[in-house]
Design an enzyme around this catalytic site. Structure first.
Site, PDB file in Angstrom:
ATOM      1  N   ASP A 104       0.767  -1.447  -0.304  1.00  0.00           N
ATOM      2  CA  ASP A 104      -0.041  -0.208  -0.047  1.00  0.00           C
ATOM      3  C   ASP A 104       0.812   1.229   0.014  1.00  0.00           C
ATOM      4  O   ASP A 104       0.648   2.128  -0.983  1.00  0.00           O
ATOM      5  CB  ASP A 104      -0.908   0.011   1.398  1.00  0.00           C
ATOM      6  CG  ASP A 104      -1.960   0.896   1.036  1.00  0.00           C
ATOM      7  OD1 ASP A 104      -2.517   1.705   0.043  1.00  0.00           O
ATOM      8  OD2 ASP A 104      -2.482   1.332   2.274  1.00  0.00           O
ATOM      9  N   SER A 137      -2.794  -9.898   1.984  1.00  0.00           N
ATOM     10  CA  SER A 137      -2.986 -10.405   3.641  1.00  0.00           C
ATOM     11  C   SER A 137      -1.840 -11.104   4.033  1.00  0.00           C
ATOM     12  O   SER A 137      -1.893 -11.559   5.104  1.00  0.00           O
ATOM     13  CB  SER A 137      -4.264 -11.199   3.864  1.00  0.00           C
ATOM     14  OG  SER A 137      -5.406 -10.226   3.840  1.00  0.00           O
ATOM     15  N   GLY A 181       1.122  -9.796   4.436  1.00  0.00           N
ATOM     16  CA  GLY A 181       2.383  -9.034   5.093  1.00  0.00           C
ATOM     17  C   GLY A 181       1.844  -8.936   6.475  1.00  0.00           C
ATOM     18  O   GLY A 181       1.710  -9.626   7.222  1.00  0.00           O
TER      19      GLY A 181
END
Length: 170
Positions: free
Chosen positions: A33, A121, A123
């Site tokens: 992100d 998901s 990390g």
């Protein structure tokens, strides 16, 4: 649909759409992100803020997906999806698979034919890597979509090797 495993940096993928493993705020974070927001520049954050001010005042729910511009990335769009946080005592695999299938549905709406995914998901959200890969490949293989090519982009050589092993098992 062709599924390709790629070792590399998702922010360098030349595809129609890059999928962002976002947090529900849509306002940037760490890991994939943060990398997408940093490399893509302020245009992505601007559109994410507009989404928060309109349709997603409480944030984007896990398993859902929404698109923005890709800003300075070598793609046309970023599709943001929020993966579930792993909980050993609760089966959230369906929500994780929804991240992939709903991202593909958004890609279809956009007319995208090539899409690059990170391992969602796996990390900070703690999903075990082997199962995250299995869930991703299952969702992509079972998807009904107009997308012609998907890439599962794995940052490390170890993850790429694990994904290749899992992919050969079918």
């Amino acid at each position: 649909m062709r599924i390709e495993l790629v070792q590399g940096d998702i922010t360098e993928q030349h595809v129609d759409a890059i999928v962002n493993a976002a947090n529900s705020s849509l306002l940037g974070g760490s890991g994939v992100d943060g990398a997408i927001h940093r490399r893509g520049g302020p245009a992505i954050l601007e559109e994410c803020r507009a989404l928060r001010a309109s349709r997603y005042g409480r944030g984007l729910p896990p398993g859902h997906a929404v698109a923005t511009t890709a800003g300075n990335l070598p793609a046309r769009w970023v599709i943001h999806t929020v993966g579930p946080v792993y909980r050993e005592e609760e089966d959230l695999g369906g929500i994780l698979r929804d991240c992939y299938t709903r991202s593909l549905a958004v890609a279809d709406e956009l007319g995208a034919t090539t899409v690059a995914f990170p391992l969602i998901s796996a990390g900070a959200y703690g999903w075990p890597h082997d199962d995250a890969i299995f869930q991703a490949l299952t969702a992509l293989r079972d998807a009904v979509t107009q997308v012609e090519e998907t890439r599962l982009v794995l940052f490390s050589g170890a993850l790429y090797t694990l994904a290749a092993e899992i992919a050969t098992r079918g």
